[in-house]
Design an enzyme around this catalytic site. Structure first.
Site, PDB file in Angstrom:
ATOM      1  N   LYS A  44       0.847  -1.193   0.000  1.00  0.00           N
ATOM      2  CA  LYS A  44       0.000   0.000   0.000  1.00  0.00           C
ATOM      3  C   LYS A  44       0.882   1.243   0.000  1.00  0.00           C
ATOM      4  O   LYS A  44       1.847   1.322   0.758  1.00  0.00           O
ATOM      5  CB  LYS A  44      -0.897  -0.011   1.240  1.00  0.00           C
ATOM      6  CG  LYS A  44      -1.934   1.104   1.283  1.00  0.00           C
ATOM      7  CD  LYS A  44      -2.793   0.993   2.543  1.00  0.00           C
ATOM      8  CE  LYS A  44      -3.912   2.014   2.572  1.00  0.00           C
ATOM      9  NZ  LYS A  44      -4.727   1.923   3.797  1.00  0.00           N
ATOM     10  N   SER A  93      -9.712   2.390   2.775  1.00  0.00           N
ATOM     11  CA  SER A  93      -8.845   3.074   1.855  1.00  0.00           C
ATOM     12  C   SER A  93      -7.933   2.137   1.065  1.00  0.00           C
ATOM     13  O   SER A  93      -7.385   2.527   0.031  1.00  0.00           O
ATOM     14  CB  SER A  93      -7.970   4.070   2.623  1.00  0.00           C
ATOM     15  OG  SER A  93      -7.112   3.373   3.524  1.00  0.00           O
ATOM     16  N   SER A 103      -9.698  -0.070   6.932  1.00  0.00           N
ATOM     17  CA  SER A 103      -9.145  -0.003   5.572  1.00  0.00           C
ATOM     18  C   SER A 103      -8.463  -1.269   5.060  1.00  0.00           C
ATOM     19  O   SER A 103      -8.109  -1.337   3.891  1.00  0.00           O
ATOM     20  CB  SER A 103      -8.169   1.150   5.463  1.00  0.00           C
ATOM     21  OG  SER A 103      -8.891   2.341   5.383  1.00  0.00           O
TER      22      SER A 103
HETATM   23  N1  GLN Z   1     -12.776   4.458   5.994  1.00  0.00           N
HETATM   24  C1  GLN Z   1     -12.261   4.906   7.253  1.00  0.00           C
HETATM   25  C2  GLN Z   1     -11.916   6.369   7.171  1.00  0.00           C
HETATM   26  O1  GLN Z   1     -12.166   6.930   6.172  1.00  0.00           O
HETATM   27  C3  GLN Z   1     -11.075   4.080   7.647  1.00  0.00           C
HETATM   28  C4  GLN Z   1      -9.830   4.482   6.972  1.00  0.00           C
HETATM   29  C5  GLN Z   1      -8.669   3.625   7.333  1.00  0.00           C
HETATM   30  O2  GLN Z   1      -8.802   2.597   7.998  1.00  0.00           O
HETATM   31  N2  GLN Z   1      -7.503   4.060   6.951  1.00  0.00           N
HETATM   32  O3  GLN Z   1     -11.413   6.945   8.077  1.00  0.00           O
END
Ligand code: GLN
Length: 515
Positions: A88, A163, A187
Site C-alpha cells: 500500500k 482506503s 481499511s
Molecule cells: N474508511 C475509514 C476512514 O475513512 C477508515 C480508513 C482507514 O482505515 N484508513 O477513516
C-alpha cells in the site's frame, strides 16, 4: 505438465512457496507472470500507482540463484522468499516513490524503508509495486485518490472498498498473491469484504508502524491482505514483532505465553467445536443489506452446526463508535498532517502573487496539495481540538472510547471471539457515495470499534449476495490474534467444503468484465 502463467497467478501464496521450494517453478517465472497480469489488467483495475518490475525481477533472480546454489544458502531462505508482494502506497519504500495517494507527495522518494518493508526485503519477497488508496487513507472506496479510482475486479463499475482498495483489488484480480495494507478504521477489512479477499487488522502494537505514514496514530495498524486465511497468517508471521523504532510496539513478553504465537499454525485449525462465538447485537439489523445478513446467518448456522457455541453479546456503546471515531481520527490527523508545509519535503506551491511569506507558501501548498476529504478532516479535527471545544468534543469522544473498550471486555468474558458482518453492504457503484461523506463513513460502522479498542480483527469471505462478495468479521482480545485466524480458518473451510472452487477463484474473468 509445467504450470502456465495463468495457473501460476491463481495459486495461493502457500502453494507458490511449496512449488518454489521443490524447484517446480522459479521466482522469476512467478514474478514475471504477475507483472504480465498487471500489464494486462491494471489499466482497467488501477490497483497500482507504481509498478517496480525491474526491482522485483532482480530480487526474484537472486532468490532463484540462492535456491540453485543449494546447501545452507537454499536452506536459509524464508518460506515466502520469491513470493511476490504489493505494498500500500502509505508505507514508505526506499528507491520507489511513496505518494499516500496524494498530490502532496507526488514524486517524493522516502530516504528510508518502513520496518515491514525491511522485513519483506530480508525475507527476499519481490516487491511488485505500490498500491492505490484514498488520499492519506481517508475513505472507504479508493475514490479519494489523486491517482484515479481503483475498480473492483468483481464488477468494474463498483468500488473495491477503501482506503486500501488497491491492495485488495490487486490480490482479488491475481495481480499479486499478497499485499500489505493499513487499517485505521477498517481499511484492510472492508476492502477485503467487498473484494472477496482476506484482510487482518493486527492487535495495536503487534506490527511496527515505523514508516507507515501517520493518519491517526492511536488507531493506525499495518496488516496482511491475501486470498486465504493461511496466506494472511504467513505474511502476518513475517511482519509481526517488537520494533524499538515504534514506541507503541508490543514486546514479545507482553503476549500471553511470553512469545508471539505462529499465526500460520493457528490458521491450520479445522474445527470450531467448543469455540464460544459472540454475535454483537449492535452490529446487525438496520442499515445492513438483507443479502449481507443472510450470508451472515448462514455462516453462524454453519459454525453452530459444527459445534461452536453461539451467544449474543450486548455492546451498547458501539452506537456511538462512529461518532467518537470521527472526532478522534480527524483530531489526530489534523496534527499529523501539519508536517506537509511545503518547506521540508513534498510538494511546494508558491502563491501566485503577493508577498512570499512562509505562511502564504504553506497556505498555497496545502490548498493545492490536499484533496477535499483531507481538508474536511483537517478542519474538523482542528475545530474539535480548539480551546473551548476540546472537552466537549475530543474529551467526550475519548470517554466513549473507554466505554467501548469496557463493552469489549465484558463481551470477551462470555465469548472467545466476536463475529459480525464486516461491512453493511456489498460493493456499491463508483460515485454513489462520493458527494455524501456521512454515507461513506457508515461503511465502517462494524470495523471501527476494533481500532478504538486496539484489538485484532479479520475479514473472511462469507459467500455472495447479488453476485458480489460478503465479508464476515471475527474479533478477539488484544494479543490474541491467533484466535481470529482459528475462527476464520474454520469458517473458510466450512464454506468451501463442497465441489465448487473457493470464492476467491470465482472472480469473473477480467476479459469478460472489461467487454
Ligand atoms: N474508511 C475509514 C476512514 O475513512 C477508515 C480508513 C482507514 O482505515 N484508513 O477513516
Amino acid at each position: 505438465m509445467a504450470p502456465t502463467p495463468d495457473s501460476l497467478i491463481r495459486l495461493t501464496a502457500a502453494q507458490m512457496s511449496a512449488k518454489l521450494r521443490t524447484g517446480e517453478i522459479t521466482s522469476v517465472e512467478l514474478t514475471q507472470a504477475h507483472l504480465d497480469r498487471i500489464g494486462a489488467v491494471d489499466e482497467t483495475i488501477n490497483a497500482f500507482i507504481h509498478v517496480s518490475g525491474d526491482e522485483a525481477l532482480q530480487t526474484a533472480a537472486a532468490v532463484d540463484a540462492s535456491r540453485a546454489a543449494g546447501g545452507a544458502e537454499a536452506e536459509q531462505l524464508h518460506p515466502l522468499a520469491g513470493v511476490p508482494i504489493a505494498i500500500k502506497d502509505l508505507i514508505v519504500t526506499k528507491g520507489q516513490p511513496t505518494t499516500a495517494g496524494s498530490k502532496m507527495l507526488q514524486g517524493w522518494m522516502s530516504p528510508y524503508d518502513a520496518t515491514v518493508v525491511e522485513k519483506i526485503r530480508t525475507a527476499r519477497m519481490p516487491i511488485l509495486g505500490k498500491t492505490n488508496l484514498d488520499e492519506f487513507a481517508m475513505g472507504s472506496s479508493t475514490e479519494h485518490s489523486a491517482y484515479g479510482p481503483t475498480r473492483n475486479p468483481w464488477d468494474i463499475t463498483r468500488i473495491p472498498g477503501g482506503s486500501g482498495g488497491g491492495s485488495a483489488a490487486a490480490v482479488a484480480a491475481f495481480e499479486a498473491p499478497l499485499a500489505l495494507g493499513t487499517d485505521t478504521g477498517g481499511s484492510i477489512r472492508q476492502p477485503g469484504a467487498v473484494t472477496g479477499t482476506v484482510g487482518t487488522k493486527p492487535t495495536y502494537g503487534g506490527v511496527s508502524r515505523y514508516g507507515a505514514i501517520a493518519m491517526a496514530s492511536s488507531l493506525d495498524q499495518i496488516g496482511p491482505v491475501a486470498r486465504t486465511v493461511e496466506d494472511a497468517a504467513l505474511l502476518h508471521d513475517l511482519i509481526a514483532g517488537h520494533d524499538e523504532k515504534d514506541s507503541t510496539s508490543l514486546a514479545e513478553a507482553e503476549y500471553p505465553e511470553g512469545r508471539i504465537p505462529s499465526f500460520a499454525e493457528a490458521a491450520t485449525t479445522k474445527n470450531v467445536a467448543g469455540l464460544r462465538i459472540g454475535v454483537i447485537k449492535q452490529l446487525q439489523g438496520s442499515g445492513y443489506q438483507a443479502g449481507v445478513l443472510s450470508r451472515f446467518q448462514e455462516a453462524l448456522d454453519q459454525l453452530r452446526d459444527n459445534g461452536a457455541e453461539i451467544v449474543e453479546v450486548d455492546c451498547p456503546s458501539f452506537d456511538y463508535a462512529l461518532g467518537a471515531y470521527y472526532l478522534i481520527m480527524p483530531s489526530e490527523a489534523s496534527s499529523n498532517l501539519a508536517r506537509y508545509d511545503g518547506v521540508r519535503y513534498g510538494t511546494r506551491v508558491l502563491p501566485e502573487s503577493g508577498p512570499m511569506t512562509i505562511e502564504r507558501v504553506m497556505g498555497a501548498t496545502r490548498a493545492a496539495g490536499f484533496g477535499d476529504e483531507v481538508k474536511r478532516r483537517i478542519i474538523l479535527g482542528t475545530y474539535a481540538l480548539s480551546a473551548g471545544y476540546y472537552d466537549a468534543y475530543y474529551g467526550s469522544a475519548q470517554k466513549i472510547r473507554t466505554l467501548i473498550q469496557r463493552d469489549f471486555e465484558a463481551a470477551f468474558e462470555r465469548a472467545d471471539v466476536l463475529v459480525s458482518p464486516t461491512s453493511p453492504t456489498v460493493a456499491f457503484p463508483l460515485e454513489d457515495k462520493l458527494d455524501d461523506p456521512l454515507a461513506m463513513y457508515l461503511n465502517d460502522v462494524a470495523t471501527i470499534p476494533a481500532n478504538l479498542a486496539g484489538i485484532p480483527g479479520i475479514s473472511v469471505p462469507g459467500g455472495l449476495s447479488e453476485g458480489l462478495p460478503v465479508g464476515i468479521q471475527f474479533l478477539a482480545p488484544a494479543k490474541e490474534d491467533a484466535r481470529v485466524y482459528r475462527a476464520a480458518a474454520a469458517l473458510e473451510r466450512l464454506l468451501n467444503d463442497n465441489d465448487e472452487p473457493p470464492l476467491w477463484a470465482q472472480v469473473p474473468a477480467l476479459e469478460e468484465v472489461t467487454r
